[in-house]
Write a protein that holds these residues in place. Structure first.
Motif, mmCIF file in Angstrom:
data_model
loop_
_atom_site.group_PDB
_atom_site.id
_atom_site.type_symbol
_atom_site.label_atom_id
_atom_site.label_comp_id
_atom_site.label_asym_id
_atom_site.label_seq_id
_atom_site.Cartn_x
_atom_site.Cartn_y
_atom_site.Cartn_z
ATOM 1 N N LEU A 50 -6.842 38.986 85.998
ATOM 2 C CA LEU A 50 -7.639 40.198 86.151
ATOM 3 C C LEU A 50 -7.977 40.472 87.622
ATOM 4 C CD1 LEU A 50 -10.191 39.835 83.202
ATOM 5 C CD2 LEU A 50 -8.034 41.107 83.246
ATOM 6 N N VAL A 51 -7.472 39.622 88.498
ATOM 7 C CA VAL A 51 -7.787 39.750 89.920
ATOM 8 C C VAL A 51 -6.858 40.739 90.606
ATOM 9 C CG1 VAL A 51 -7.956 38.529 92.121
ATOM 10 C CG2 VAL A 51 -8.718 37.410 90.003
ATOM 11 N N THR A 52 -5.561 40.632 90.308
ATOM 12 C CA THR A 52 -4.588 41.520 90.935
ATOM 13 C C THR A 52 -4.818 42.949 90.472
ATOM 14 O OG1 THR A 52 -2.962 39.736 90.945
ATOM 15 C CG2 THR A 52 -2.134 41.970 91.280
ATOM 16 N N PRO A 53 -4.930 43.895 91.398
ATOM 17 C CA PRO A 53 -5.158 45.292 90.992
ATOM 18 C C PRO A 53 -4.016 45.815 90.128
ATOM 19 C CG PRO A 53 -5.546 44.979 93.347
ATOM 20 C CD PRO A 53 -4.890 43.727 92.855
ATOM 21 N N ALA A 54 -4.329 46.811 89.287
ATOM 22 C CA ALA A 54 -3.296 47.445 88.471
ATOM 23 C C ALA A 54 -2.248 48.064 89.388
ATOM 24 C CB ALA A 54 -3.926 48.520 87.583
ATOM 25 N N ASP A 55 -0.990 48.061 88.933
ATOM 26 C CA ASP A 55 0.067 48.647 89.741
ATOM 27 C C ASP A 55 -0.166 50.156 89.898
ATOM 28 O OD1 ASP A 55 1.816 50.159 87.551
ATOM 29 O OD2 ASP A 55 1.282 48.192 86.741
ATOM 30 N N ARG A 56 0.528 50.719 90.871
ATOM 31 C CA ARG A 56 0.283 52.123 91.216
ATOM 32 C C ARG A 56 0.554 53.060 90.042
ATOM 33 N NH1 ARG A 56 2.972 55.206 96.464
ATOM 34 N NH2 ARG A 56 1.965 57.234 96.151
ATOM 35 N N GLU A 57 1.630 52.773 89.283
ATOM 36 C CA GLU A 57 1.977 53.627 88.150
ATOM 37 C C GLU A 57 0.887 53.602 87.088
ATOM 38 O OE1 GLU A 57 5.494 52.861 90.479
ATOM 39 O OE2 GLU A 57 4.062 51.489 89.553
ATOM 40 N N THR A 58 0.352 52.404 86.816
ATOM 41 C CA THR A 58 -0.713 52.295 85.822
ATOM 42 C C THR A 58 -1.969 53.011 86.294
ATOM 43 O OG1 THR A 58 0.127 50.179 84.993
ATOM 44 C CG2 THR A 58 -2.167 50.692 84.536
ATOM 45 N N SER A 59 -2.305 52.848 87.560
ATOM 46 C CA SER A 59 -3.482 53.542 88.107
ATOM 47 C C SER A 59 -3.320 55.052 87.988
ATOM 48 C CB SER A 59 -3.686 53.150 89.570
ATOM 49 O OG SER A 59 -3.965 51.771 89.693
ATOM 50 N N ASP A 60 -2.096 55.533 88.245
ATOM 51 C CA ASP A 60 -1.821 56.961 88.135
ATOM 52 C C ASP A 60 -1.971 57.420 86.691
ATOM 53 O OD1 ASP A 60 -0.830 59.513 89.229
ATOM 54 O OD2 ASP A 60 0.905 59.116 87.944
ATOM 55 N N LEU A 61 -1.451 56.604 85.758
ATOM 56 C CA LEU A 61 -1.565 56.927 84.339
ATOM 57 C C LEU A 61 -3.028 57.016 83.920
ATOM 58 C CD1 LEU A 61 -0.779 57.126 81.342
ATOM 59 C CD2 LEU A 61 -0.494 54.653 81.343
ATOM 60 N N LEU A 62 -3.829 56.040 84.324
ATOM 61 C CA LEU A 62 -5.236 56.021 83.945
ATOM 62 C C LEU A 62 -5.963 57.247 84.479
ATOM 63 C CD1 LEU A 62 -6.011 52.237 84.541
ATOM 64 C CD2 LEU A 62 -5.592 53.390 82.368
ATOM 65 N N ARG A 63 -5.637 57.619 85.700
ATOM 66 C CA ARG A 63 -6.259 58.808 86.292
ATOM 67 C C ARG A 63 -5.893 60.057 85.501
ATOM 68 N NH1 ARG A 63 -4.423 62.618 89.553
ATOM 69 N NH2 ARG A 63 -2.483 61.491 89.993
ATOM 70 N N ARG A 64 -4.620 60.185 85.155
ATOM 71 C CA ARG A 64 -4.163 61.364 84.414
ATOM 72 C C ARG A 64 -4.737 61.385 83.002
ATOM 73 N NH1 ARG A 64 0.272 63.936 86.943
ATOM 74 N NH2 ARG A 64 0.973 62.829 88.802
ATOM 75 N N LEU A 65 -4.749 60.230 82.335
ATOM 76 C CA LEU A 65 -5.312 60.162 80.986
ATOM 77 C C LEU A 65 -6.790 60.518 81.006
ATOM 78 C CD1 LEU A 65 -3.791 56.928 79.393
ATOM 79 C CD2 LEU A 65 -3.375 59.291 78.711
ATOM 80 N N GLY A 66 -7.467 60.064 82.045
ATOM 81 C CA GLY A 66 -8.900 60.331 82.145
ATOM 82 C C GLY A 66 -9.215 61.801 82.302
ATOM 83 N N SER A 67 -8.233 62.569 82.728
ATOM 84 C CA SER A 67 -8.459 64.003 82.907
ATOM 85 C C SER A 67 -8.248 64.793 81.615
ATOM 86 C CB SER A 67 -7.525 64.554 84.001
ATOM 87 O OG SER A 67 -6.173 64.571 83.554
ATOM 88 N N LEU A 68 -7.648 64.161 80.592
ATOM 89 C CA LEU A 68 -7.442 64.845 79.313
ATOM 90 C C LEU A 68 -8.746 64.882 78.521
ATOM 91 C CD1 LEU A 68 -4.057 63.334 78.035
ATOM 92 C CD2 LEU A 68 -4.407 65.490 79.256
ATOM 93 N N THR A 69 -8.996 66.014 77.882
ATOM 94 C CA THR A 69 -10.132 66.094 76.979
ATOM 95 C C THR A 69 -9.774 65.371 75.678
ATOM 96 O OG1 THR A 69 -9.403 68.124 75.887
ATOM 97 C CG2 THR A 69 -10.688 68.367 77.921
ATOM 98 N N PRO A 70 -10.781 64.998 74.868
ATOM 99 C CA PRO A 70 -10.465 64.355 73.579
ATOM 100 C C PRO A 70 -9.497 65.180 72.733
ATOM 101 C CG PRO A 70 -12.784 64.087 74.067
ATOM 102 C CD PRO A 70 -12.239 64.997 75.115
ATOM 103 N N GLN A 71 -9.679 66.508 72.710
ATOM 104 C CA GLN A 71 -8.790 67.349 71.903
ATOM 105 C C GLN A 71 -7.374 67.346 72.468
ATOM 106 O OE1 GLN A 71 -9.400 68.273 69.018
ATOM 107 N NE2 GLN A 71 -9.263 70.464 68.600
ATOM 108 N N GLN A 72 -7.255 67.335 73.798
ATOM 109 C CA GLN A 72 -5.933 67.270 74.412
ATOM 110 C C GLN A 72 -5.258 65.937 74.115
ATOM 111 O OE1 GLN A 72 -6.884 68.146 78.482
ATOM 112 N NE2 GLN A 72 -7.117 70.340 78.102
ATOM 113 N N MET A 73 -6.037 64.857 74.062
ATOM 114 C CA MET A 73 -5.473 63.562 73.716
ATOM 115 C C MET A 73 -4.953 63.580 72.280
ATOM 116 S SD MET A 73 -4.859 60.489 74.907
ATOM 117 C CE MET A 73 -6.014 60.083 76.219
ATOM 118 N N ARG A 74 -5.694 64.221 71.377
ATOM 119 C CA ARG A 74 -5.239 64.352 69.997
ATOM 120 C C ARG A 74 -3.911 65.111 69.942
ATOM 121 N NH1 ARG A 74 -10.548 66.214 68.771
ATOM 122 N NH2 ARG A 74 -11.871 64.633 67.834
ATOM 123 N N VAL A 75 -3.843 66.208 70.675
ATOM 124 C CA VAL A 75 -2.626 67.021 70.686
ATOM 125 C C VAL A 75 -1.456 66.220 71.237
ATOM 126 C CG1 VAL A 75 -1.515 69.058 71.681
ATOM 127 C CG2 VAL A 75 -3.858 69.223 70.817
#
Length: 228
Positions: free
Chosen positions: A142-167
């Motif tokens: 858990l020490v090594t930071p998440a890779d760049r692609e995963t960090s990008d994914l998390l950022r993008r997912l975090g921008s989706l609303t719950p309804q958009q995630m459902r869609v």
């Protein structure tokens, strides 16, 4: 059984989500022994889990099976994390691959309990997360930071609303706009607006690319496409 633990001033409100009745019952018994005053709710599908979380705003902890009806790969975790960001989630799974455990933490889980874990250690894990911490088996890095692609994914997912995630999840299941509209009780125009927003937020250019992105979310393999 391990020692009983009580970590909160009020009785802990815990939701157990697993589609196997025998394991769900065993986990309920374990949690009851560890937290005698806990209020325990059970769910067998992602839909049931979502309903339970909607109906009970006081859930202190969700114990979530990684693979149950309504989920594929990490999709259930990412969906629930987006919809209920204040509820800590511990994944309880038969998968003991350290890379899977780490990816679950990257995707927002507060802990990961292998189903083979002994009761005493499970109690420590639950206590740690209820106290606001994170817990995984010691072999997980858990020490090594998440890779760049995963960090990008998390950022993008975090921008989706719950309804958009459902869609997005429904898109990945191959549903047409009119089918999604029916399932969500909204108009096709609303679904089209959600799809357009999803494409923009995920940085993809087409519905097909969004489905590919969803598949990568499910498997934990992400590579942004398009120009964003």
């Amino acid at each position: 059984m391990g020692r009983a633990v009580e970590t909160t001033e009020h009785a802990a409100n815990i939701l157990i989500a697993d589609d196997h009745p025998l394991f769900r019952g065993a986990l309920r018994q374990t949690v009851s022994n560890l937290l005698p005053s806990a209020v325990i709710t059970e769910a067998a599908t992602l839909e049931d889990t979502t309903s339970a979380l909607h109906d009970n705003g006081d859930i202190d902890l969700l114990l979530l099976d990684l693979t149950m009806p309504g989920t594929r790969g990490y999709s259930g975790l990412t969906f629930l994390r987006a919809q209920f960001p204040s509820v800590p989630i511990i994944i309880v799974s038969g998968n003991e691959e350290p890379s899977v455990m780490r990816r679950c933490i990257d995707f927002g889980a507060s802990g990961y309990i292998p189903k083979t874990l002994d009761t005493e250690t499970m109690g420590i894990a639950i206590e740690t997360v209820l106290d606001g911490g994170h817990w995984t088996p010691p072999e997980v890095d858990l020490v090594t930071p998440a890779d760049r692609e995963t960090s990008d994914l998390l950022r993008r997912l975090g921008s989706l609303t719950p309804q958009q995630m459902r869609v997005l999840m429904m898109l990945s299941e191959g549903l047409l706009n009119k089918q999604i509209a029916y399932e969500l009780s909204v108009s096709e125009a609303t679904v089209k607006a959600h799809v357009s927003a999803i494409l923009t937020k995920l940085g993809v250019e087409s519905r097909t690319q969004a489905v590919i992105a969803a598949a990568r979310i499910e498997t934990g393999q992400w590579q942004a496409q398009g120009g964003a």
